[in-house]
Structures are given as structure tokens and as C-alpha cells.
Design an enzyme around this catalytic site. Structure first.
Site, PDB file in Angstrom:
ATOM      1  CG  HIS A 163      -0.487   1.194   7.242  1.00 34.29           C
ATOM      2  ND1 HIS A 163       0.461   0.674   8.100  1.00 34.29           N
ATOM      3  CD2 HIS A 163       0.184   2.075   6.434  1.00 34.29           C
ATOM      4  CE1 HIS A 163       1.646   1.226   7.831  1.00 34.29           C
ATOM      5  NE2 HIS A 163       1.502   2.067   6.821  1.00 34.29           N
ATOM      6  CD  GLU A 164      -0.909   2.439   2.787  1.00 36.94           C
ATOM      7  OE1 GLU A 164      -0.439   3.593   2.789  1.00 36.94           O
ATOM      8  OE2 GLU A 164      -0.221   1.425   3.033  1.00 36.94           O
ATOM      9  CD  GLN A 200       3.461   5.781   2.695  1.00 39.60           C
ATOM     10  OE1 GLN A 200       2.495   5.243   2.200  1.00 39.60           O
ATOM     11  NE2 GLN A 200       4.458   5.081   3.220  1.00 39.60           N
ATOM     12  CG  HIS A 229       0.424   6.782   5.610  1.00 37.87           C
ATOM     13  ND1 HIS A 229       1.561   7.212   6.250  1.00 37.87           N
ATOM     14  CD2 HIS A 229       0.630   5.466   5.329  1.00 37.87           C
ATOM     15  CE1 HIS A 229       2.419   6.200   6.358  1.00 37.87           C
ATOM     16  NE2 HIS A 229       1.879   5.118   5.811  1.00 37.87           N
ATOM     17  CB  CYS A 253       5.288   2.126   7.439  1.00 36.29           C
ATOM     18  SG  CYS A 253       4.834   3.588   6.500  1.00 36.29           S
ATOM     19  CG  LEU A 254       6.800   0.895   1.477  1.00 34.90           C
ATOM     20  CD1 LEU A 254       6.134   1.216   0.144  1.00 34.90           C
ATOM     21  CD2 LEU A 254       7.937  -0.101   1.288  1.00 34.90           C
ATOM     22  N   GLY A 260       0.825  -1.186   0.000  1.00 34.97           N
ATOM     23  CA  GLY A 260       0.000   0.000   0.000  1.00 34.97           C
ATOM     24  C   GLY A 260       0.865   1.244   0.000  1.00 34.97           C
TER      25      GLY A 260
END
Ligand code: NI
Length: 155
Positions: free
Chosen positions: A130-131, A51, A134, A88-89, A46
Site C-alpha cells: 500500500h505504501e 501523503q 503511494h 488510507c489516512l 503506514g
């Protein structure tokens, strides 16, 4: 399409609240294309627009069941609770256990401006939560109940 640079903490953009998309323009479609390409390249399941430094409410998710693109996503129902491991990236190297709703219903728009509603469970539900977090500057590290040992470096 192009692969964009993924911001990592402590980049302040990750803590901003993103703005709703008012009109779906070619730029928004390009953003969706770039986000998917960047997510698959990483690889991740995701990605949220902030991000890559774009403070718009846009997310992409693919947990192995195909690409889902959502503009202005909103979680309209959430039930149950499951604790599972997340990373997380934007927070490389850290993993922890995060409680999330076990099932969610998410509404949003697709790239054609059509209203869509997604019902998800398991990893798909987790990724959507999660996304969506953000977009409000919330990171999984804020919700971790137990940290995992840092991953061993590959020999
Ligand atoms: Ni993330």
C-alpha cells in the site's frame, strides 16, 4: 520531530510519482522522524512521504511489530494473493477490499544508507505494498474490488 498535515484526496500531490532519494541527508532523517510521529499520531499503520506533500520515495510502516523505515523501497518479489480490507489516512472514511500479494520481499535503504531486505506476509506485506503504491501515485481506491458500507457515525 513534528506532526505534519496529512493530505487527503483530491490533493494532486497524492497522484504524483515520487523521486528516489539520491543522498541521505539530515533532511531525510528529519522527514523519517516526522513521518513516524505523524503516523503514530493519526494513528495509522503506514505512511508514505507524498501523503505529507514530500515527493520522495520514503515510507514508514508499523503494524505492531516495530517501526520500519524504508528509503527507495522496491518490491523485488511477490507471491500469492489475499483479499482484505484497507483504508488510507488520505482517504478518510472509506474502506474496501483490496487484493494484494500474500508475501513480498522488499529492498530499500535504512537511514544510514545500509541496504536492507524485508520479507513480509499478512498485514505487514499489505502495508508495504500500500505504501509503496503511494510513491507512484497509486491509491488503494484504484484497486478496490468491493467497497464496505461507510462506517456508522459514533452515537
Ligand atoms: Ni495510504
Amino acid at each position: 520531530m513534528s506532526i505534519r498535515k496529512i493530505l487527503t484526496l483530491p490533493d494532486p500531490a497524492l497522484r504524483e510519482k515520487s523521486l528516489p532519494v539520491k543522498k541521505i541527508t539530515a533532511n531525510v532523517c528529519k522527514l523519517l522522524d516526522d513521518m513516524a510521529e505523524t503516523m503514530y499520531d493519526a494513528p495509522g499503520v503506514g505512511l508514505a512521504a507524498p501523503q505529507i506533500g514530500v515527493l520522495k520515495r520514503v515510507i514508514v510502516v508499523d503494524v505492531g511489530e516495530g517501526l520500519v523505515e524504508l528509503i527507495n523501497p522496491e518490491i523485488i518479489a511477490a507471491t500469492g494473493c489475499e483479499v482484505d480490507v484497507e483504508g488510507c489516512l488520505s482517504v478518510p472514511g472509506l474502506q474496501g477490499e483490496v487484493p494484494r500479494a500474500a508475501a513480498v520481499t522488499v529492498q530499500g535503504l535504512d537511514r544510514h544508507g545500509k541496504k536492507i531486505e524485508i520479507k513480509a506476509t499478512g498485514l505487514f506485506a499489505r502495508a508495504l505494498q500500500h505504501e509503496t503504491d503511494h510513491l507512484d501515485g497509486i491509491m488503494f481506491i484504484d484497486k478496490v474490488v468491493r467497497w464496505l458500507e461507510p462506517k456508522q457515525e459514533e452515537q
